[in-house]
Design an enzyme around this catalytic site. Structure first.
Site, PDB file in Angstrom:
ATOM      1  N   TYR A 206       3.246 -38.779  82.350  1.00  0.00           N
ATOM      2  CA  TYR A 206       3.464 -39.432  83.649  1.00  0.00           C
ATOM      3  C   TYR A 206       2.592 -40.675  83.683  1.00  0.00           C
ATOM      4  CZ  TYR A 206       5.579 -35.172  85.619  1.00  0.00           C
ATOM      5  OH  TYR A 206       6.395 -34.106  85.887  1.00  0.00           O
TER       6      TYR A 206
ATOM      7  N   GLU B  92       8.363 -39.805  84.544  1.00  0.00           N
ATOM      8  CA  GLU B  92       8.962 -39.925  85.880  1.00  0.00           C
ATOM      9  C   GLU B  92      10.199 -40.822  85.933  1.00  0.00           C
ATOM     10  OE1 GLU B  92       5.955 -41.054  85.062  1.00  0.00           O
ATOM     11  OE2 GLU B  92       5.649 -43.089  85.777  1.00  0.00           O
TER      12      GLU B  92
ATOM     13  N   ASP C  59       1.916 -39.107  97.408  1.00  0.00           N
ATOM     14  CA  ASP C  59       1.851 -39.887  96.155  1.00  0.00           C
ATOM     15  C   ASP C  59       2.702 -41.153  96.233  1.00  0.00           C
ATOM     16  OD1 ASP C  59       4.223 -38.458  96.148  1.00  0.00           O
ATOM     17  OD2 ASP C  59       4.187 -38.056  93.999  1.00  0.00           O
TER      18      ASP C  59
ATOM     19  N   HIS D 226       3.350 -43.517  86.368  1.00  0.00           N
ATOM     20  CA  HIS D 226       3.377 -44.093  87.729  1.00  0.00           C
ATOM     21  C   HIS D 226       2.781 -45.496  87.735  1.00  0.00           C
ATOM     22  CE1 HIS D 226       4.862 -40.411  89.561  1.00  0.00           C
ATOM     23  NE2 HIS D 226       3.976 -39.744  88.870  1.00  0.00           N
TER      24      HIS D 226
ATOM     25  N   ARG E 165      -3.712 -29.012  83.863  1.00  0.00           N
ATOM     26  CA  ARG E 165      -2.485 -28.826  83.093  1.00  0.00           C
ATOM     27  C   ARG E 165      -2.695 -29.352  81.668  1.00  0.00           C
ATOM     28  NH1 ARG E 165       1.552 -31.780  87.197  1.00  0.00           N
ATOM     29  NH2 ARG E 165      -0.376 -32.883  87.660  1.00  0.00           N
TER      30      ARG E 165
ATOM     31  N   LYS F 182      -1.070 -36.396  82.769  1.00  0.00           N
ATOM     32  CA  LYS F 182      -1.349 -37.498  83.700  1.00  0.00           C
ATOM     33  C   LYS F 182      -1.474 -38.823  82.958  1.00  0.00           C
ATOM     34  CE  LYS F 182      -1.649 -37.129  87.490  1.00  0.00           C
ATOM     35  NZ  LYS F 182      -0.512 -37.082  88.475  1.00  0.00           N
TER      36      LYS F 182
END
Ligand SMILES: NC(=O)c1ccc[n+]([C@@H]2O[C@H](COP(=O)([O-])OP(=O)(O)OC[C@H]3O[C@@H](n4cnc5c(N)ncnc54)[C@H](O)[C@@H]3O)[C@@H](O)[C@H]2O)c1
Length: 366
Positions: free
Chosen positions: A94, A118, A270, A96, A15, A75
């Site tokens: 993102y 997120e 995830d 995380h 992506r 990412k």
């Protein structure tokens, strides 16, 4: 503002953080967009497409981080990118954080402004930048599950839609959230018999209202799960307890109750997975088999369909990018409380409560 878009370097990540349409819009508003050469290739966009939309193409990832005032990507930054991130630079992607102490430490040390896709919220508390990826993963879960039900890859050898004179396959979906409803829609479209479980009656009512009659709902509890796994061919795990690890709804002993060749697609992997026997896999090696049950548990499912996923993601990120570019991160997050929720680490300080709490117990941050 100068906006830098690097090429993603995570394994099998195709992506990209911005499409030529996004470049066009930002250029129209007077911003400058720098795209790393080849960044869009995996999603179907050439350097020339970006150039024609008004971007400048730079050769190296170092140049993108050096010149970009705001970095837009997909990412979380990889270790190679940590030293490139500068003090005061905005990084919108993102992250995380709760799943990586190393990344959290590196971003604290960078003194950058880390805004996480997120945790950006809508006024109703939903997560607008996470939803499209759950939509992709939910729909993909059925596509992948149908494939692994085929005999040559050790599945039961069942065609989900059946044929005249032969009953369709049965799909059990754990969780009636975004992943669950999208999976149910795809499975129903193929003609499969679908059972959807949740503990939230509102979600079950919604599914019951909008789905055709061959999609049935049942309350999620261990008793029902033990019964249903014995007769269903494909099991999709799409449960989420916001901010925590997924509950283990399928335990190791339950595999023995399933028929050989049953397929489990644990989308919730995830968040730790909702099946005791799953662990994160990659698109290179997506499945493994335990007790004759096929397990599929790829942690970045949308990465396999980068064209759709990039478009779905950038459709929802662009309005936030234009706001951040137009007002600067400080004013933009002051004016938009939902975007403010995206602030995770600011100039060396963790500002998102749950992340701070996660690491308070881990001595790494003190
Ligand atoms: N693997 C991937 O590539 C990928 C991609 C996107 C999303 N995901 C993950 O998929 C999971 C689901 O995401 P979502 O957007 O659908 O979340 P969601 O919040 O929309 O839905 C989760 C649902 O699970 C239900 N639930 C909670 N406990 C349950 C239980 N014991 N039994 C049955 N249902 C229960 C909730 O009531 C809710 O309806 C998340 O962990 C998300 O991160 C994974």
């Amino acid at each position: 503002m100068i906006i830098g878009v690097p090429k993603e370097i995570k394994n099998n990540e195709n992506r990209v953080g911005m499409t030529p349409a996004g470049v066009h819009e930002l250029a129209r508003l007077g911003h400058q967009v720098l795209i790393q050469s080849g960044a869009g290739v995996g999603s179907g966009f050439s350097d020339q497409d970006y150039q024609q939309a008004g971007a400048r193409i730079l050769d190296s990832i170092e140049e993108i981080y050096e010149h970009g005032e705001m970095i837009v990507k997909v990412k979380e930054p990889m270790p190679r990118e940590y030293p490139l991130i500068r003090e005061g630079q905005v990084v919108f992607t993102y992250f995380h954080f709760a799943s990586s102490k190393k990344l959290t430490r590196a971003m604290i040390d960078s003194k950058a402004i880390c805004i996480a896709y997120e945790t950006v919220e809508d006024s109703d508390g939903s997560l607008p930048l996470l939803t499209p990826m759950s939509e992709v993963a939910g729909r993909m879960a059925i596509q992948q599950g149908a494939k692994y039900l085929e005999k040559p890859v050790k599945g039961r050898g069942v065609l989900l839609g059946g044929v005249p004179g032969v009953a369709p396959g049965k799909v059990l979906i754990l969780g009636a959230g975004v992943v669950g409803t999208q999976a149910a829609k795809m499975a129903a479209g193929l003609g499969a018999h679908v059972t959807v479980l949740d503990i939230d009656m509102k979600r079950l009512r919604y599914v019951n209202d909008i789905m055709p009659h061959h999609v049935v709902t049942e309350y999620s509890n261990e008793f029902n799960i033990r019964q249903l796994i014995q007769t269903h061919d494909l099991i999709v795990g799409g449960v989420l307890l916001k901010g925590s690890k997924a509950p283990k709804l399928i335990t190791r002993d339950m595999l023995k109750l399933m028929r050989p060749g049953t397929v489990i697609v644990d989308v919730a992997i995830d968040q730790g997975g909702c099946v005791e026997t799953t662990y994160p896999t990659t698109h290179e090696d997506p499945i493994f088999i335990i007790d004759d049950v096929v397990h599929y548990s790829v942690a970045n499912m949308p990465g396999a369909v980068p064209y759709t996923s990039t478009m779905a993601l950038t459709n929802v990120t662009l309005s936030y990018i234009t706001k951040l570019a137009g007002l600067g991160w400080h004013r933009a997050t002051e004016q938009d409380p939902g975007l403010r929720k995206g602030l995770n680490i600011v100039e060396g300080r963790v500002v998102y409560k749950e992340i701070e709490e996660t690491f308070r117990e881990a001595p790494v941050l003190v």
